[in-house]
Design an enzyme around this catalytic site. Structure first.
Site, PDB file in Angstrom:
ATOM      1  CB  SER A 184      -0.872   0.008   1.255  1.00  0.00           C
ATOM      2  OG  SER A 184      -1.387   1.314   1.444  1.00  0.00           O
ATOM      3  CG  HIS A 239      -3.668  -1.960  -1.740  1.00  0.00           C
ATOM      4  ND1 HIS A 239      -4.642  -2.876  -2.059  1.00  0.00           N
ATOM      5  CD2 HIS A 239      -4.166  -1.215  -0.716  1.00  0.00           C
ATOM      6  CE1 HIS A 239      -5.692  -2.697  -1.265  1.00  0.00           C
ATOM      7  NE2 HIS A 239      -5.421  -1.697  -0.454  1.00  0.00           N
ATOM      8  CG  ASP A 283      -5.205   2.040   0.959  1.00  0.00           C
ATOM      9  OD1 ASP A 283      -6.019   1.105   0.896  1.00  0.00           O
ATOM     10  OD2 ASP A 283      -4.033   1.905   1.357  1.00  0.00           O
ATOM     11  CG  MET A 343      -8.915   6.298   2.566  1.00  0.00           C
ATOM     12  SD  MET A 343      -8.025   6.453   4.131  1.00  0.00           S
ATOM     13  CE  MET A 343      -6.961   5.009   4.041  1.00  0.00           C
ATOM     14  CG  HIS A 373      -9.110  -0.757  -0.450  1.00  0.00           C
ATOM     15  ND1 HIS A 373      -8.541  -0.880   0.804  1.00  0.00           N
ATOM     16  CD2 HIS A 373     -10.440  -0.985  -0.278  1.00  0.00           C
ATOM     17  CE1 HIS A 373      -9.498  -1.154   1.687  1.00  0.00           C
ATOM     18  NE2 HIS A 373     -10.644  -1.211   1.055  1.00  0.00           N
ATOM     19  CG  MET A 420     -11.379   2.013   2.122  1.00  0.00           C
ATOM     20  SD  MET A 420      -9.978   2.124   3.264  1.00  0.00           S
ATOM     21  CE  MET A 420      -8.646   2.344   2.111  1.00  0.00           C
ATOM     22  CG  MET A 453     -11.175  -3.892   5.219  1.00  0.00           C
ATOM     23  SD  MET A 453      -9.695  -3.238   4.400  1.00  0.00           S
ATOM     24  CE  MET A 453      -8.962  -2.205   5.684  1.00  0.00           C
ATOM     25  CG  ASP A 492      -5.642  -3.261   3.415  1.00  0.00           C
ATOM     26  OD1 ASP A 492      -4.705  -2.871   4.132  1.00  0.00           O
ATOM     27  OD2 ASP A 492      -6.264  -2.504   2.651  1.00  0.00           O
TER      28      ASP A 492
END
Length: 220
Positions: A8, A31, A33, A35, A64, A66, A135, A173
């Site tokens: 990540s 990866h 993230d 958000m 990913h 979120m 998660m 993760d």
């Protein structure tokens, strides 16, 4: 199945994005993230950073998401060239329709589950996904401790996939490190997101290799 190591970039030095990606170029995927400060209590980055990582060409990108309203936003990440797009079960209004849309665009599809979300309601539709993300921390921040009580969920997911004859990837993760990766592999995970463990290591490239070796030795 061999272990997939997915560092990540959440805690990397974003000012030197290419340099940080080169550090992990021995990994399988990057990866990223995303958000939105709504679905999770943190704001990271969105499409422009994902596009920059894709454009760098160093590694395939595993996004990913979120975020709230992935039904609207996730297809843009597939169109941007992500190899894989994971959206959250808790946020999607029509997960099946969204999975099919992402496949149509050409990305693989992951379904993310927060720690308190059970896999059971999704067992009958596992074949619609390429990956289930379990998660192992509450999503939102890097550097948290691995939640051991998620291992039975990993095990149940792997058992359900085997029962359905599926080559499903199971990603973990959160808090993944030398100390936790073996237990996650034994439980049935094959895709490991490591953030702090890789970027805080003296040699990120070497740490990826150590994690891969530990995981491969405990997968079955």
């Amino acid at each position: 199945m061999n272990a997939t190591i997915s560092p990540s970039i959440l805690n990397c030095d974003i000012g030197d994005l290419r340099g940080e990606l080169e550090k992990i170029s021995g990994a399988d995927v990057a990866h990223v993230d995303v958000m939105d400060n709504h679905f999770v209590p943190n704001l990271s980055w969105g499409l422009p950073v994902v596009e920059a990582v894709v454009k760098s060409g160093v590694l395939p990108v595993d996004a990913h998401l979120m975020i709230e309203d992935p039904d609207r936003w996730a297809p843009l990440y597939a169109e941007a060239g992500c190899a894989s797009v994971t959206f959250h079960a808790e946020a999607a209004h029509a997960p099946l329709r969204l999975a099919r849309e992402l496949h149509r665009i050409g990305s693989k599809v992951g379904l993310g589950l927060k720690p308190a979300t059970d896999i059971a309601p999704f067992v009958d539709i596992l074949s619609e996904f390429d990956m289930i993300l379990v998660m192992t921390v509450e999503p939102g921040f890097g550097g948290q401790s691995f939640i051991e009580s998620m291992l039975p969920k990993v095990r149940r997911t792997r058992e359900a996939a085997r029962a359905a004859g599926l080559e499903l990837s199971i990603q973990v993760d959160g808090g993944v490190s030398r100390a936790t990766i073996e237990r996650a592999a034994e439980a049935g995970a094959d895709n490991f997101v490591a953030g702090s463990a890789v970027f805080k290591a003296e040699d990120a490239y070497a740490e990826v290799e150590v994690l891969r070796a530990l995981a491969n030795a405990h997968m079955h």
